[in-house]
Design an enzyme around this catalytic site. Structure first.
Site, PDB file in Angstrom:
ATOM      1  N   GLU A 106      21.679 -13.079 -11.088  1.00  0.00           N
ATOM      2  CA  GLU A 106      20.428 -12.377 -10.875  1.00  0.00           C
ATOM      3  C   GLU A 106      20.307 -11.430  -9.483  1.00  0.00           C
ATOM      4  OE1 GLU A 106      16.916 -14.387 -13.538  1.00  0.00           O
ATOM      5  OE2 GLU A 106      18.170 -15.628 -11.758  1.00  0.00           O
ATOM      6  N   GLU A 126      21.260 -21.387 -17.379  1.00  0.00           N
ATOM      7  CA  GLU A 126      19.702 -22.071 -16.967  1.00  0.00           C
ATOM      8  C   GLU A 126      19.443 -22.807 -18.330  1.00  0.00           C
ATOM      9  OE1 GLU A 126      19.640 -18.741 -13.841  1.00  0.00           O
ATOM     10  OE2 GLU A 126      20.584 -19.070 -16.072  1.00  0.00           O
TER      11      GLU A 126
END
Length: 251
Positions: A106, A126
């Site tokens: 990210e 995740e």
């Protein structure tokens, strides 16, 4: 003390910022977040700096949030990790020489240009830990990649290689192992030869063009985070990660 967590090197209009928490895979705790935010403040505010290069020491670019933290650390000016929501006046190039996973990926998505060596993998693992990508990955990944490839990353948790990332346009320059920083400096030099004001204005326009999608993306991300925040699978996924075992999901 945060001065050693980010190494700073300034030369020829380029400010290089090097994540320096290799023993923790450059995972972001409060101290590293504050250190990077302060360094990026310097990049934006000092007219001597024209372009930033973000690199990392150690075999991993960044694993994202330190899972000992209750949430991704953020700063008022930069958002998560001091960079994710930052409105920057100077271009920032990610020089990636190791895996960029979860929040590390990210961070790469928050940069303007990406240089990577052939050892790199990019991924959002995740879901394997019972959580969701909360720092822009859920909407920046489909913005940078084809929607079906973005879905593959988000839903499988698997990483893609630097070669595949370059083939689909995520990586600007692909280089041999250990060559990302040099390639990033060469790319920065191509930017620095241009008008500083025109570069800043163009960077702002590129960012503003993405605002409508990002304005919808953050509420959608908050809803996804809320949906898993107190679910037992979140606790199981994180416990399994620390215990180095496969998670056991209740069906």
């Amino acid at each position: 003390m945060t001065e050693n967590l980010i190494e700073r090197h300034a030369a020829d209009g380029v400010l290089t910022l090097v994540l320096n928490r290799p023993g923790r895979r450059n995972a972001f705790d409060r101290a590293l977040t504050d250190a990077l935010s302060d360094a990026l403040d310097e990049l934006d505010d000092d007219p001597q700096h024209r372009v930033g290069v973000l690199a990392a020491n150690g075999p991993v670019f960044s694993a994202g949030t330190d899972l000992h933290e209750p949430a991704s650390p953020a700063t008022p000016r930069g958002g998560e990790y001091g960079v994710i929501r930052r409105s920057r006046r100077k271009p920032l190039i990610a020089a990636v020489e190791g895996p960029a996973l979860g929040g590390g990926f990210e961070i790469v998505l928050a940069c303007d240009l990406v240089v990577a060596d052939t050892r790199v993998g990019f991924g959002l693992p995740e879901v394997a830990r019972g959580v969701v990508a909360s720092c822009g990955g859920l909407f920046r990944t489909p913005d940078r990649l084809a929607p079906n490839l973005a879905a593959e990353l988000v839903l499988t948790g698997d990483a893609i290689s630097a070669e595949r990332a370059a083939a689909v346009g995520l990586v600007n320059l692909l280089c041999e192992p250990g060559g990302a920083r040099a390639a990033a400096y060469a790319l920065a030099a191509r930017i620095i030869k241009n008008s500083p004001n025109a570069v800043t204005a163009s960077l702002r326009a590129l960012a503003e063009a993405r605002w409508p999608a990002e304005g919808a993306g953050w509420p959608a991300t908050r809803a996804a985070v809320a949906a898993i925040e107190h679910h037992p699978e979140r606790a199981e996924g994180i416990a399994a990660f620390f215990e180095r075992r496969p998670p056991s999901w209740a069906v």
